[in-house]
Design a protein around this motif. Structure first.
Motif, PDB file in Angstrom:
ATOM      1  N   LEU A 106       6.563 -68.355  30.931  1.00  0.00           N
ATOM      2  CA  LEU A 106       6.253 -66.925  30.887  1.00  0.00           C
ATOM      3  C   LEU A 106       5.139 -66.651  29.894  1.00  0.00           C
ATOM      4  O   LEU A 106       5.097 -67.262  28.817  1.00  0.00           O
ATOM      5  CB  LEU A 106       7.487 -66.114  30.481  1.00  0.00           C
ATOM      6  N   GLY A 107       4.261 -65.727  30.245  1.00  0.00           N
ATOM      7  CA  GLY A 107       3.222 -65.283  29.328  1.00  0.00           C
ATOM      8  C   GLY A 107       3.180 -63.765  29.277  1.00  0.00           C
ATOM      9  O   GLY A 107       3.330 -63.093  30.307  1.00  0.00           O
ATOM     10  N   PHE A 108       3.024 -63.224  28.091  1.00  0.00           N
ATOM     11  CA  PHE A 108       2.921 -61.775  27.896  1.00  0.00           C
ATOM     12  C   PHE A 108       1.613 -61.482  27.176  1.00  0.00           C
ATOM     13  O   PHE A 108       1.283 -62.123  26.173  1.00  0.00           O
ATOM     14  CB  PHE A 108       4.101 -61.251  27.074  1.00  0.00           C
ATOM     15  N   VAL A 114       7.838 -69.720  26.592  1.00  0.00           N
ATOM     16  CA  VAL A 114       7.464 -68.310  26.478  1.00  0.00           C
ATOM     17  C   VAL A 114       6.309 -68.189  25.491  1.00  0.00           C
ATOM     18  O   VAL A 114       6.392 -68.687  24.365  1.00  0.00           O
ATOM     19  CB  VAL A 114       8.649 -67.443  25.995  1.00  0.00           C
ATOM     20  N   ASN A 115       5.231 -67.525  25.918  1.00  0.00           N
ATOM     21  CA  ASN A 115       4.072 -67.281  25.066  1.00  0.00           C
ATOM     22  C   ASN A 115       3.805 -65.783  24.992  1.00  0.00           C
ATOM     23  O   ASN A 115       3.670 -65.124  26.036  1.00  0.00           O
ATOM     24  CB  ASN A 115       2.833 -67.986  25.619  1.00  0.00           C
ATOM     25  N   VAL A 116       3.730 -65.246  23.780  1.00  0.00           N
ATOM     26  CA  VAL A 116       3.421 -63.831  23.574  1.00  0.00           C
ATOM     27  C   VAL A 116       2.072 -63.763  22.866  1.00  0.00           C
ATOM     28  O   VAL A 116       1.927 -64.244  21.741  1.00  0.00           O
ATOM     29  CB  VAL A 116       4.509 -63.126  22.741  1.00  0.00           C
ATOM     30  N   GLU A 117       1.105 -63.178  23.534  1.00  0.00           N
ATOM     31  CA  GLU A 117      -0.254 -63.153  23.011  1.00  0.00           C
ATOM     32  C   GLU A 117      -0.462 -61.982  22.053  1.00  0.00           C
ATOM     33  O   GLU A 117       0.381 -61.085  21.932  1.00  0.00           O
ATOM     34  CB  GLU A 117      -1.250 -63.090  24.179  1.00  0.00           C
ATOM     35  N   THR A 118      -1.591 -61.997  21.381  1.00  0.00           N
ATOM     36  CA  THR A 118      -1.923 -61.021  20.346  1.00  0.00           C
ATOM     37  C   THR A 118      -1.748 -59.583  20.842  1.00  0.00           C
ATOM     38  O   THR A 118      -2.247 -59.220  21.907  1.00  0.00           O
ATOM     39  CB  THR A 118      -3.373 -61.221  19.880  1.00  0.00           C
TER      40      THR A 118
END
Length: 293
Positions: free
Chosen positions: A24-26, A84-88
């Motif tokens: 998942l990426g946000f 899971v990756n949550v970007e800036t």
């Protein structure tokens, strides 16, 4: 094991695997009048998916996502990978619709595995708040959780584990669970932990170890502006509760529970989140609606 068993796809050793993976990426979409966190990536393999994103805190608020594992638990040979990756600038909350189950190993004691990686960028926020995991008697496997946080990342999360089925008088009397936790801040390790749960080992009953407890949990918070003040406030707020302790080390706040009641642990963690989330994000602790169904 016979050659026919291998050719038919039925293995009875550690090489038997049923894989499932979810990535998942946000990311923050600031093309409109107000920024919106969007689920920009949702790649899956096998029976591990997500529902659509929800915005119970408003379109410009936190993006809520529910992990779905239709089998409902892990059996011998299962191998789950969650990334899971949550970007800036993005803010996400990830939870589950129900408890996860770790079933009894097969007659060949083949283990299962579950590996989770959570990466949070600078000026991003992640809440990792799954419902509890229930380990049945005889379960064998390894759970690992790796947190990779940038310098300005903020993260609140927990892991809650129940051993056996006490209500059915079926204790966790055999098996082997290994839990691994790694928290890296700009690549620097802040919290490394490894725990073995083996009912036959003296530490499982000893007061210096598990102490016979059937429920345990850890809640962590990273990125609080004043961890010492939050710790004092948390101790005051939880003073009437039992079987918990809270510490701060290197800016990481850790709340631990070790007892016998799942509901007690769940209420403790929710109470803690109500107090800590406003300090971490400036927003009240909205309850994911899936917890109320």
């Amino acid at each position: 094991m016979t050659q026919n068993a291998v050719s038919s796809g039925h293995r009875f050793d550690a090489a038997r695997r049923w894989d499932a993976a979810l990535s998942l990426g946000f990311s923050m979409d600031d093309t409109g009048a107000s920024g919106v966190t969007r689920m920009s990536r949702a790649h899956h393999h096998g029976p591990l998916r997500v529902q659509r994103p929800f915005y119970p805190e408003g379109r410009s608020g936190c993006c809520h996502v529910y992990l779905l594992h239709p089998p409902g638990g892990l059996v011998s040979g299962d191998a789950l990978q969650i990334d899971v990756n949550v970007e800036t600038g993005a803010q996400a909350l990830v939870t589950t619709p129900a408890a996860s189950k770790l079933y009894r190993a097969d007659s060949h004691a083949v283990a299962w595995t579950q590996h989770t990686r959570l990466a949070v960028a600078d000026d991003a926020i992640l809440e990792w708040v799954p419902q509890e995991t229930l380990a049945f008697d005889g379960s064998r496997g390894v759970q690992s959780l790796t947190l990779e946080l940038a310098s300005g990342a903020r993260c609140l999360g927990w892991e809650l584990l129940g051993l056996g089925r006490p209500a059915s008088e079926l204790p966790f009397a055999s098996g082997r669970l290994e839990q691994r936790f790694r928290l890296l801040h700009n690549g620097r390790p802040l919290w490394l932990e490894r725990q073995l749960l083996e009912p036959e080992h003296p530490r499982f009953r000893g007061a210096w170890g598990q102490g016979g407890a059937s429920v345990q949990g850890t809640l962590w918070v990273v990125g609080l502006p004043d961890p010492a003040e939050a710790t004092v406030a948390l101790r005051d707020a939880l003073s009437a509760a039992e079987y918990w302790a809270v510490t701060v080390r290197r800016g990481v706040l850790l709340l631990r529970y070790l007892g016998q009641e799942r509901n007690q642990a769940w209420a403790l963690f929710q109470h803690a989140r109500e107090l800590l989330r406003p300090r971490l994000t400036g927003q009240a602790a909205t309850v994911p609606r899936i917890w109320l169904t």
